[in-house]
Design an enzyme around this catalytic site. Structure first.
Site, PDB file in Angstrom:
ATOM      1  N   ASP A  93       0.810  -1.224   0.000  1.00 14.76           N
ATOM      2  CA  ASP A  93       0.000   0.000   0.000  1.00 14.76           C
ATOM      3  C   ASP A  93       0.843   1.274   0.000  1.00 14.76           C
ATOM      4  OD1 ASP A  93      -2.557  -1.052  -0.264  1.00 14.76           O
ATOM      5  OD2 ASP A  93      -2.653  -1.576   1.858  1.00 14.76           O
ATOM      6  N   ASP A 151      -7.361  -4.516  -4.386  1.00 11.04           N
ATOM      7  CA  ASP A 151      -7.023  -3.161  -3.937  1.00 11.04           C
ATOM      8  C   ASP A 151      -5.751  -2.637  -4.604  1.00 11.04           C
ATOM      9  OD1 ASP A 151      -8.171  -5.043  -2.180  1.00 11.04           O
ATOM     10  OD2 ASP A 151      -8.004  -3.721  -0.468  1.00 11.04           O
TER      11      ASP A 151
HETATM   12  N1  GLY Z   1      -7.103  -1.652   0.999  1.00  6.43           N
HETATM   13  C1  GLY Z   1      -7.736  -2.117   2.158  1.00  6.43           C
HETATM   14  C2  GLY Z   1      -9.172  -1.818   2.207  1.00  6.43           C
HETATM   15  O1  GLY Z   1      -9.784  -1.386   1.260  1.00  6.43           O
HETATM   16  O2  GLY Z   1      -9.719  -2.046   3.270  1.00  6.43           O
END
Ligand code: GLY
Length: 369
Positions: A93, A151
């Site tokens: 992330d 994601d």
């Molecule tokens: N990327 C983690 C979420 O959307 O919770």
């Protein structure tokens, strides 16, 4: 068709500006994730959501040119250095975290130190590529070596950016390999997406899919659908490859059909009717994706995407906003995951995508991805 000056957009934008001009100062020294007793609270520097606060400040700065937003964004970016300086605190992330903070700073001001931070993050993300599976690995931890999640389609714009600014195709190859694998294994024939694909990290062989943050295997976690819709749109914007546009349209059609009764997203589109668990962020992520998608297609196609985005944002304003002076967050009814204990809480990512959607609807079109 575009409606940049319609009353509802102007009214919402003015209320956002009024609230954020206060909160930009009161929350200046923290990295907000959620609220306690109505006030944003700090979270650890390595948390995946920490780009959203500075990103929101940059969206407001670009639209208003008010220094309060720039100063808060810069403070948040420096707070993130704690994570950037400790290898263990870095994960896939880094795209959400640095592209919306340092990447935005560099894009809007040309700040060289921000450029370096963002390139560092891009190298970390590229280093998570698994050559055998063609995927970028998601989380840290021995047990998570073979996981790739939908994601991450929102993290790879960092790699497209690195390729563009460095004139180094390696980053783009990795981003496109990840997008192609996501297209192959996450995107289902009906346009929905699975959250998580598990592969053998040694052979790259696909083992199975999981619906991690959704209701259960085979269900349809709405925020994941949003990540897919916006993520494929962004891959198209950066590469102009038709297959990503087609994928984005498939997810968009699925998403629109899932929300078109009332334009409100449940946390999982395939969860039982009771209890009703909403996720305001899912609709707003999708709305931002739809607004970008509406610019990628011809006029005949564009209207469906633009109008659907407006309907989602309007429904969010009517049902899930709090513009009062004694609270910090704007959008209510966020969630972490379907099975997470606390439901309907304020999440920084709901606020971020609300501000991004309004920034686009107002016609500022600040592009941070
Ligand atoms: N990327 C983690 C979420 O959307 O919770």
């Amino acid at each position: 068709m575009k409606d940049n000056n319609s009353d509802w957009i102007n009214q919402a934008w003015d209320l956002v500006e009024k609230k954020l001009s206060r909160v930009a100062i009161s929350a200046r020294e923290i990295l907000p994730y959620t609220t306690e007793n109505g006030k944003y609270v700090n979270c650890d520097a390595d948390w995946w959501t920490n780009g959203f606060w500075p990103g929101m400040m940059w969206l407001m700065y670009d639209a208003t040119k008010k220094n309060i937003y720039k100063e808060t964004a810069e403070t948040a970016e420096k707070l993130l250095d704690k994570a950037l300086s400790e290898y263990d605190l870095l994960h896939h992330d880094v795209g959400f975290m640095w592209h919306l903070s340092s990447g935005a700073n560099y894009r809007l001001t040309g700040n060289k130190k921000s450029y370096t931070r963002n390139m560092f993050a891009a190298n970390v993300l590229a280093g998570r590529f698994n050559l055998k599976s063609g995927y970028i690995r998601a989380w840290n931890g021995e047990e998570n070596k073979g996981f790739a999640i939908i994601d991450c389609m929102m993290n790879i714009p960092l790699l497209y950016w690195a390729s563009e600014v460095e004139k180094d195709e390696r980053f783009k190859y990795i981003a496109m390999s990840h997008a192609d694998k996501t297209l192959e294994h996450h995107l289902r024939p009906d346009g929905s997406v699975t959250h998580l694909v598990e592969f053998d990290p040694l052979t790259g062989e696909i083992i199975k899919s999981h619906d991690g943050q959704g209701y259960k295997e085979g269900s349809s976690w709405s925020r994941g659908q949003g990540w897919g819709l916006y993520g494929f749109t962004l891959s198209y914007i950066h590469t102009k490859e038709q297959r990503y546009l087609d994928a984005a349209k498939r997810v968009a059609h699925y998403f629109i059909s899932a929300v078109c009764n009332d334009w409100i997203a449940k946390c999982d589109f395939r969860a039982p009717d009771e209890p009703i668990i909403y996720d305001s962020s899912a609709g707003l992520i999708a709305a931002c994706g739809l607004l970008e998608l509406s610019k990628c297609v011809n006029e005949l196609e564009s209207k469906t995407y633009y109008t659907s985005a407006c309907n989602i944002v309007k429904a969010t304003i009517d049902n899930f906003t709090d513009f009062s002076d004694d609270t910090d967050a704007i959008v209510t009814h966020g969630t972490v995951a379907y099975h997470f204990g606390q439901k309907h809480i304020n999440m920084i990512y709901s606020d971020y995508y609300f501000v991004e959607a309004l920034n686009k609807l107002k016609g500022y079109n600040t592009f941070l991805w």
